[in-house]
Enzyme design. Structure first.
Site, PDB file in Angstrom:
ATOM      1  N   GLY A  75       0.827  -1.200   0.000  1.00  0.00           N
ATOM      2  CA  GLY A  75       0.000   0.000   0.000  1.00  0.00           C
ATOM      3  C   GLY A  75       0.860   1.247   0.000  1.00  0.00           C
ATOM      4  O   GLY A  75       2.076   1.155   0.131  1.00  0.00           O
ATOM      5  N   PRO A  76       0.237   2.402  -0.149  1.00  0.00           N
ATOM      6  CA  PRO A  76       0.991   3.660  -0.186  1.00  0.00           C
ATOM      7  C   PRO A  76       1.746   3.902   1.129  1.00  0.00           C
ATOM      8  O   PRO A  76       1.408   3.295   2.150  1.00  0.00           O
ATOM      9  CB  PRO A  76      -0.094   4.726  -0.367  1.00  0.00           C
ATOM     10  CG  PRO A  76      -1.319   4.005  -0.745  1.00  0.00           C
ATOM     11  CD  PRO A  76      -1.201   2.610  -0.247  1.00  0.00           C
ATOM     12  N   PRO A  77       2.731   4.768   1.101  1.00  0.00           N
ATOM     13  CA  PRO A  77       3.485   5.071   2.316  1.00  0.00           C
ATOM     14  C   PRO A  77       2.586   5.659   3.390  1.00  0.00           C
ATOM     15  O   PRO A  77       1.652   6.399   3.087  1.00  0.00           O
ATOM     16  CB  PRO A  77       4.510   6.108   1.861  1.00  0.00           C
ATOM     17  CG  PRO A  77       4.499   6.095   0.393  1.00  0.00           C
ATOM     18  CD  PRO A  77       3.218   5.524  -0.057  1.00  0.00           C
ATOM     19  N   GLY A  78       2.856   5.318   4.615  1.00  0.00           N
ATOM     20  CA  GLY A  78       2.156   5.932   5.736  1.00  0.00           C
ATOM     21  C   GLY A  78       0.771   5.391   6.008  1.00  0.00           C
ATOM     22  O   GLY A  78       0.007   5.982   6.746  1.00  0.00           O
ATOM     23  N   THR A  79       0.426   4.241   5.408  1.00  0.00           N
ATOM     24  CA  THR A  79      -0.910   3.704   5.650  1.00  0.00           C
ATOM     25  C   THR A  79      -0.924   2.711   6.806  1.00  0.00           C
ATOM     26  O   THR A  79      -1.960   2.145   7.104  1.00  0.00           O
ATOM     27  CB  THR A  79      -1.455   3.013   4.403  1.00  0.00           C
ATOM     28  OG1 THR A  79      -0.431   2.202   3.845  1.00  0.00           O
ATOM     29  CG2 THR A  79      -1.921   4.024   3.388  1.00  0.00           C
ATOM     30  N   THR A 131       3.891  -0.963   8.525  1.00  0.00           N
ATOM     31  CA  THR A 131       4.836  -1.299   9.588  1.00  0.00           C
ATOM     32  C   THR A 131       4.102  -1.393  10.919  1.00  0.00           C
ATOM     33  O   THR A 131       4.374  -2.272  11.738  1.00  0.00           O
ATOM     34  CB  THR A 131       5.947  -0.237   9.650  1.00  0.00           C
ATOM     35  OG1 THR A 131       6.472  -0.050   8.341  1.00  0.00           O
ATOM     36  CG2 THR A 131       7.056  -0.648  10.580  1.00  0.00           C
ATOM     37  N   HIS A 184      -8.446  35.160  -7.511  1.00  0.00           N
ATOM     38  CA  HIS A 184      -8.065  33.843  -8.035  1.00  0.00           C
ATOM     39  C   HIS A 184      -8.748  32.729  -7.237  1.00  0.00           C
ATOM     40  O   HIS A 184      -9.394  31.858  -7.807  1.00  0.00           O
ATOM     41  CB  HIS A 184      -6.535  33.713  -7.980  1.00  0.00           C
ATOM     42  CG  HIS A 184      -6.009  32.395  -8.453  1.00  0.00           C
ATOM     43  ND1 HIS A 184      -5.366  32.247  -9.658  1.00  0.00           N
ATOM     44  CD2 HIS A 184      -6.029  31.171  -7.898  1.00  0.00           C
ATOM     45  CE1 HIS A 184      -5.010  30.993  -9.816  1.00  0.00           C
ATOM     46  NE2 HIS A 184      -5.402  30.307  -8.759  1.00  0.00           N
ATOM     47  N   GLU A 185      -8.608  32.801  -5.922  1.00  0.00           N
ATOM     48  CA  GLU A 185      -9.169  31.730  -5.088  1.00  0.00           C
ATOM     49  C   GLU A 185     -10.690  31.708  -5.160  1.00  0.00           C
ATOM     50  O   GLU A 185     -11.304  30.643  -5.245  1.00  0.00           O
ATOM     51  CB  GLU A 185      -8.711  31.870  -3.636  1.00  0.00           C
ATOM     52  CG  GLU A 185      -7.213  31.705  -3.424  1.00  0.00           C
ATOM     53  CD  GLU A 185      -6.671  30.405  -3.995  1.00  0.00           C
ATOM     54  OE1 GLU A 185      -7.425  29.407  -4.053  1.00  0.00           O
ATOM     55  OE2 GLU A 185      -5.497  30.383  -4.413  1.00  0.00           O
ATOM     56  N   ASP A 243      -2.310  24.857 -10.764  1.00  0.00           N
ATOM     57  CA  ASP A 243      -3.608  24.523 -11.368  1.00  0.00           C
ATOM     58  C   ASP A 243      -3.400  23.938 -12.752  1.00  0.00           C
ATOM     59  O   ASP A 243      -4.057  22.959 -13.133  1.00  0.00           O
ATOM     60  CB  ASP A 243      -4.473  25.781 -11.505  1.00  0.00           C
ATOM     61  CG  ASP A 243      -4.690  26.463 -10.171  1.00  0.00           C
ATOM     62  OD1 ASP A 243      -4.648  25.755  -9.160  1.00  0.00           O
ATOM     63  OD2 ASP A 243      -4.895  27.685 -10.165  1.00  0.00           O
TER      64      ASP A 243
HETATM   65  P1  ADP Z   1       3.972   2.503   6.378  1.00  0.00           P
HETATM   66  O1  ADP Z   1       2.746   1.949   5.736  1.00  0.00           O
HETATM   67  O2  ADP Z   1       4.660   3.457   5.468  1.00  0.00           O
HETATM   68  O3  ADP Z   1       4.856   1.459   6.935  1.00  0.00           O
HETATM   69  P2  ADP Z   1       3.659   3.160   9.119  1.00  0.00           P
HETATM   70  O4  ADP Z   1       3.104   1.880   9.561  1.00  0.00           O
HETATM   71  O5  ADP Z   1       5.090   3.388   9.443  1.00  0.00           O
HETATM   72  O6  ADP Z   1       3.441   3.385   7.577  1.00  0.00           O
HETATM   73  O7  ADP Z   1       2.773   4.319   9.719  1.00  0.00           O
HETATM   74  C1  ADP Z   1       3.295   5.546  10.123  1.00  0.00           C
HETATM   75  C2  ADP Z   1       2.506   6.118  11.256  1.00  0.00           C
HETATM   76  O8  ADP Z   1       1.224   6.519  10.830  1.00  0.00           O
HETATM   77  C3  ADP Z   1       2.261   5.148  12.376  1.00  0.00           C
HETATM   78  O9  ADP Z   1       3.288   5.171  13.299  1.00  0.00           O
HETATM   79  C4  ADP Z   1       0.949   5.617  12.981  1.00  0.00           C
HETATM   80  O10 ADP Z   1       1.186   6.608  13.941  1.00  0.00           O
HETATM   81  C5  ADP Z   1       0.246   6.261  11.821  1.00  0.00           C
HETATM   82  N1  ADP Z   1      -0.764   5.365  11.250  1.00  0.00           N
HETATM   83  C6  ADP Z   1      -0.778   4.912   9.982  1.00  0.00           C
HETATM   84  N2  ADP Z   1      -1.858   4.145   9.763  1.00  0.00           N
HETATM   85  C7  ADP Z   1      -2.537   4.088  10.917  1.00  0.00           C
HETATM   86  C8  ADP Z   1      -3.747   3.435  11.327  1.00  0.00           C
HETATM   87  N3  ADP Z   1      -4.459   2.673  10.494  1.00  0.00           N
HETATM   88  N4  ADP Z   1      -4.147   3.610  12.598  1.00  0.00           N
HETATM   89  C9  ADP Z   1      -3.439   4.369  13.447  1.00  0.00           C
HETATM   90  N5  ADP Z   1      -2.303   4.993  13.127  1.00  0.00           N
HETATM   91  C10 ADP Z   1      -1.845   4.879  11.873  1.00  0.00           C
HETATM   92 ZN    ZN Z   2      -5.306  28.296  -8.294  1.00  0.00          ZN
HETATM   93 MG    MG Z   3       6.879   1.198   6.679  1.00  0.00          MG
END
Ligand code: ADP
Ligand code: ZN
Ligand code: MG
Length: 619
Positions: free
Chosen positions: A212-216, A219, A433-434, A510
């Site tokens: 999945g995308p980063p930060g989802t 980990t 503009h906005e 834009d």
């Molecule tokens: P990645 O998918 O890139 O591995 P991480 O698992 O490192 O992302 O998530 C980064 C941070 O985002 C986590 O430490 C947490 O704080 C927050 N986070 C991401 N997804 C969730 C979720 N589903 N519920 C709660 N916190 C989340």
């Molecule tokens: Zn604009």
């Molecule tokens: Mg990760």
């Protein structure tokens, strides 16, 4: 979660520190000791002693003169003077010209310090290095006996092993992502109670790939599995296999699986697996070392018996770049998509994180969730934290709604610029503009209502922006909706043209967005008359912004460019005509925005309706 470490790590540190101390001694302390024997005196003393014929040895150097008394008991030092007769005078005083060395080392001492000691030191260091290398070559056989993981550096295998503890992350800490959690829960359940599954004859999946995308939260999910499973959890990052020494990556894989097999049942987690699992290809400069590592991984995954209870989890945001061999059933046979959260997911994640901070009772997290479509879990965690920080900055005891709203903007567009210099004229242009964007969006029936318009410059470089909000998350977009979106993108520039009869560079973003959308409509969504349902573009890295590459002839490319240009132009004209019909609203709202700098969606709609009524009355 506790991480086990070994005391042996200190060995290497010990050596480094020893070396440091030795160097420091040599550089600073020994010269001092030497100097203790030497006494600094004035030139007078030298003259007097020469007159008294009380001079033993003399050494004349660049900037100083060293000399001793008759008995050679004490070494004196003095500065040099412009004294041409000095040599003569000293000679008559019976001086003995020769070099004086303060540190009269015996040959034995000298031999020891300059020869034996360094040899011993290097020998010792070499021995340690050699031992570490051998240990790794052997697959860390010694390491297991003493639970030697998590050493990192030049240590042994660098998998970290976690053991269950009360403070660990649990599934409850991961909000949303119910599908992923269900799949992982099953794996954990199997490890707890394998008999239940064996009775039926079900086999444990060997591996599961979180993509999945980063930060989802990939980990995070893996950590939650570690927190829930009452089995050892080995965690290693793909990049850790890529090593300075050739062949080390493969050795590390072997090492890891050997450890895992001995600790079974257990879970092995390989984060960012694309670092080693990339598709093997024959391009120039292919990475032999990485391929070896990958091959070793494939072999090891085949080699072990899943009934023993070793489960391999891996995470990546580039699943399409992984080698197909890695993805075939029997290896990572479970693919667990971890997607960006939807509205409910976002609200749930906000709630999880908001629990960790103090919030005012009237904070409406659902509303916050609605204003940040497309935000990942990491973004949301960041938003909550920013809100808390802002509350502290303003001297509040708890975060209020405004803190959250402001922090969304901070996360999306950067901090407010403190003393941005914007002339009145510029501010006026930005306001028009906005409002141009917002009006076009609001006046097209299918466009989402605006949530907020602001013309406060941000550190990201945005001079202002219009926040649009979808009532519900949309997964399917109709052609009309897409066209309307493009019209909205062109709305800002249209307003500038209409009011100022000139335009600015402010529309660059834009333009980019409108172009991307128009091209995608033609090349990927089959929404143009000429090309019908033909895929003209392939997208790679869907989770990482989506680079696309054209898959058509150069002639077709030209046609695509022309078609995209025409499409955008048509929508631009539409935006202009919408605004031309509503200049009253445009003026009124833009001036209001100019005064207030930020207006909410409700204020905007109110103003819009008021103007519409006025014009109706006039008719
Ligand atoms: P990645 O998918 O890139 O591995 P991480 O698992 O490192 O992302 O998530 C980064 C941070 O985002 C986590 O430490 C947490 O704080 C927050 N986070 C991401 N997804 C969730 C979720 N589903 N519920 C709660 N916190 C989340
Ligand atoms: Zn604009
Ligand atoms: Mg990760």
């Amino acid at each position: 979660m506790q991480e086990m470490k070994t005391p042996k790590k200190s060995l290497l540190y010990y050596c480094i520190v020893a070396l440091f101390i030795l160097t420091a001694l040599n550089l600073f302390v020994f010269p001092l000791l030497k100097d203790i024997h030497i006494q600094d005196v004035s030139y007078n003393v030298l003259m007097q002693m020469a007159d008294a014929k009380n001079i033993g040895q003399v050494e004349i150097n660049e900037g100083e003169i060293l000399f001793t008394d008759k008995e050679n008991k004490q070494i004196y030092r003095t500065g040099k003077m412009d004294d041409p007769n000095l040599t003569e005078r000293l000679y008559t005083a019976g001086a003995d010209f020769r070099s004086i060395s303060a540190d009269e080392m015996s040959p034995m001492q000298y031999f020891f310090l300059s020869f034996v000691l360094p040899t011993l030191l290097f020998g010792f260091l070499g021995w340690i290095l050699f031992r570490q290398l051998k240990k790794r070559m052997n697959g860390g056989a010694n390491a297991i006996n003493s639970m030697t993981f998590g050493m990192g550096g030049l240590g042994s295998g660098s998998a970290k092993v976690y053991v269950k503890s009360d403070g660990g992350i649990k599934f409850a800490d991961v909000a949303g992502e119910e599908e992923a959690k269900d799949l992982l829960r099953e794996i954990v359940d199997f490890l707890h109670d394998p008999e239940k599954y064996k009775e039926i004859g079900a086999k444990l999946p060997k591996g599961a790939l979180l993509s999945g995308p980063p930060g989802t939260g990939k980990t995070l999910l893996a950590k939650a599995v570690a927190g829930e499973a009452e089995v050892p959890f080995f965690s290693i990052s793909g990049s850790e296999f890529v090593e300075m020494f050739v062949g080390m990556g493969a050795a590390k894989v072997r090492d890891l699986f050997k450890q895992a097999n001995e600790k079974a049942p257990c879970i092995v987690f390989i984060d960012e697996i694309d670092a080693i699992g990339k598709r093997r290809d024959n391009t120039m400069g292919g990475n032999d070392e990485r391929e070896q590592t990958l091959n070793q991984l494939l072999t090891e995954m085949d080699g072990f018996d899943s009934s023993k209870g070793v489960v391999i989890l891996a995470a990546t945001n580039r699943p399409e770049a992984l080698d197909p061999a890695l993805l075939r059933p029997g290896r990572f046979d479970r693919r667990i998509p971890v997607e960006l959260p939807d509205l409910q997911g976002r609200a749930a994640i906000l709630r999880v994180h908001a629990k960790k901070i103090k919030t005012a009772p009237d904070v409406d997290l659902d509303k916050i969730a609605r204003t940040c479509p497309g935000a990942s879990g990491a973004d949301l965690a960041n938003i909550v934290n920013e809100a808390a920080l802002r509350a502290v900055r303003s001297g509040r005891k708890a975060a209020v709604q405004e803190d959250f709203e402001e922090s969304i903007e901070t996360v999306i567009a950067g901090y407010r610029k403190k003393n941005a210099i914007m002339s009145d004229k510029e501010k006026m242009i930005v306001a028009y503009h906005e409002v141009g964007h917002a009006l076009v969006a609001a006046l097209q029936s299918h466009s989402a209502p605006v949530e907020k318009i602001t013309i406060i410059p941000r550190t990201s470089g945005a001079l202002g922006y219009t926040m649009q909000v979808d009532e519900a998350d949309k997964t399917l977009l109709t052609k009309t909706e897409l066209l309307n979106k493009i019209t909205t993108y062109t709305g800002g520039r249209s307003a500038e043209e209409l009011i100022f009869k000139d335009y600015t560079t402010g529309a660059s973003n834009d333009i980019e967005q409108a172009t991307r959308l128009a091209r995608a409509m033609i090349t990927r969504y089959g929404m143009s008359e000429n090309f019908d349902m033909l895929a003209l573009e392939t997208v790679s890295n869907a989770y990482l912004g989506g680079d696309s590459s054209l898959a058509c002839s150069p002639e077709t490319q030209t046609k695509i460019d022309l078609a995209a240009a025409e499409l955008v132009k048509k929508q631009h004209e539409k935006a202009r005509s919408i605004l031309a019909e509503n200049t009253d609203s445009l003026h009124r709202i833009a001036r209001f925005l100019y005064e207030k700098e930020t207006i909410s969606g409700e204020e905007f709609m109110e103003l819009l309706q008021k103007t519409e009524k006025n014009s109706e009355n006039r008719d």
